[in-house]
Design an enzyme around this catalytic site. Structure first.
Site, PDB file in Angstrom:
ATOM      1  N   GLU A  77     -38.366 -12.975 -13.433  1.00  0.00           N
ATOM      2  CA  GLU A  77     -39.108 -14.190 -13.095  1.00  0.00           C
ATOM      3  C   GLU A  77     -39.999 -14.023 -11.863  1.00  0.00           C
ATOM      4  OE1 GLU A  77     -35.955 -17.028 -12.810  1.00  0.00           O
ATOM      5  OE2 GLU A  77     -35.954 -17.436 -14.960  1.00  0.00           O
ATOM      6  N   GLU A 108     -18.897  -1.036 -17.163  1.00  0.00           N
ATOM      7  CA  GLU A 108     -18.757  -1.400 -15.751  1.00  0.00           C
ATOM      8  C   GLU A 108     -17.726  -0.549 -15.016  1.00  0.00           C
ATOM      9  OE1 GLU A 108     -15.768  -4.964 -15.094  1.00  0.00           O
ATOM     10  OE2 GLU A 108     -17.297  -5.522 -16.554  1.00  0.00           O
TER      11      GLU A 108
END
Length: 265
Positions: A77, A108
Site C-alpha cells: 500500500e 516459519e
C-alpha cells in the site's frame, strides 16, 4: 505467552451470533489502549526507519502466517499512497508468495530461511528490517533479525507478548501486549489488529517525515484509478482555488498533484 492464554469467554459454540459479536467487539476495544502504551517504542522504531530510508535505504518486513500477510499488505500500500517505488518497502512471508493465500506448513520453523530470502534483494547495511510475530517466538523471524542485526541493518519488531525472543533479537522492539484472544490462541484477532495498527503508524509517520505529504494530503499518491484522479482534482481545487475543469487539466498535464502544485505555486 499471554496470546496463548485461555479466553475469558467460554462455551462459544452455545452463544448466539449477537453474543459472539459483542464479545469480540468488547475485546477489540482494548487494542488501541495496548498500542498507546507502546507509543514510545513505536517512536524509536520510526526514527530509526526514517534515518535509513532518508539515506536511501529500504524497509523490509518478515513474518509468517497472518503476521507475514500483514507485512505484505502494508508494503503493497506504500507505492499508491505515497508515490514511492515498489521496492522501497518490501514484505516477505515465510514460505514465499504462495503462502499469502495458502499456509505453507513448517515454513516459519526455519531460522535460516529469512536471511536467505532477503539475499534476493541485495540487502545492505543501509536497510531496515522489521520482524512481525504475534507470539514473539517465530524462528523464521528471530533468525532473520539476528543475522540482519549482525550485518548492520536497523532492526525492529512488532510482537504481542512481553519478553519474547523476537524482541530480544531486535534493536528497536515494539511490544503491544494484547492479552488472551476471544478464541483462544487465534492471534489473527486482537493481536493481528494491533499489528496492523502499528504497521500503519510506522509507514505513515515515516513517509510524512520524509516529505511525501503536504498539509494532510497525499500529494504523491499514484493516480491509478478514477477515484484517485478525482481526489487529486479536489486537492488542486482546494489548494489553488480553481474550478474542476482547470484542476482536471492541470492534473492531466503534470501527472501528479505535487507536480501540478509545484508548477502553479
Amino acid at each position: 505467552m499471554t496470546t496463548e492464554s485461555a479466553s475469558q469467554f467460554n462455551h462459544l459454540e452455545t452463544l448466539s451470533t449477537a453474543d459472539l459479536l459483542a464479545g469480540m467487539n468488547q475485546l477489540d476495544h482494548t487494542v488501541p489502549q495496548a498500542v498507546a502504551k507502546a507509543l514510545p517504542q513505536i517512536e524509536a522504531l520510526v526514527e530509526a526507519v526514517v534515518g535509513r530510508l532518508g539515506a536511501g535505504g529500504r524497509l523490509f518486513y518478515i513474518g509468517a502466517g497472518t503476521s507475514g500477510r500483514l507485512g505484505v499488505v502494508d508494503a503493497s500500500e506504500c507505492p499508491p499512497t505515497f508515490g514511492v517505488p515498489a521496492g522501497r518497502v518490501v514484505g516477505i512471508i515465510a514460505g514465499g508468495d504462495s503462502a499469502i493465500r495458502q499456509a505453507v506448513e513448517g515454513a516459519e520453523d526455519d531460522a535460516e530461511q529469512a536471511w536467505k530470502d532477503l539475499q534476493a534483494y541485495n540487502i545492505t547495511a543501509n536497510d531496515a528490517l522489521v520482524g512481525i510475530a504475534a507470539s514473539g517466538r517465530t524462528p523464521y523471524v528471530i533468525g532473520g533479525l539476528q543475522q540482519a542485526r549482525a550485518a548492520g541493518l536497523a532492526t525492529g519488531c512488532v510482537v504481542c507478548n512481553a519478553g519474547s525472543g523476537v524482541a530480544a533479537a531486535a534493536e528497536f522492539p515494539v511490544e503491544v501486549v494484547t492479552g488472551p484472544e476471544f478464541l483462544t490462541g487465534s492471534t489473527r484477532l486482537k493481536a493481528g489488529t494491533a499489528q496492523k495498527l502499528v504497521l500503519n503508524m510506522l509507514t505513515t509517520a515515516t513517509f510524512i517525515r520524509l516529505g511525501h505529504v503536504k498539509g494532510n494530503k497525499m500529494v504523491d499518491m499514484q493516480l491509478s484509478n478514477l477515484k484517485l484522479v478525482e481526489r487529486g482534482e479536489r486537492m488542486l481545487m482546494e489548494e489553488l482555488g480553481i474550478d474542476a475543469a482547470e484542476a482536471a487539466q492541470l492534473l492531466k498535464q503534470h501527472g501528479s498533484v505535487r507536480a501540478a502544485l509545484t508548477a502553479r505555486l
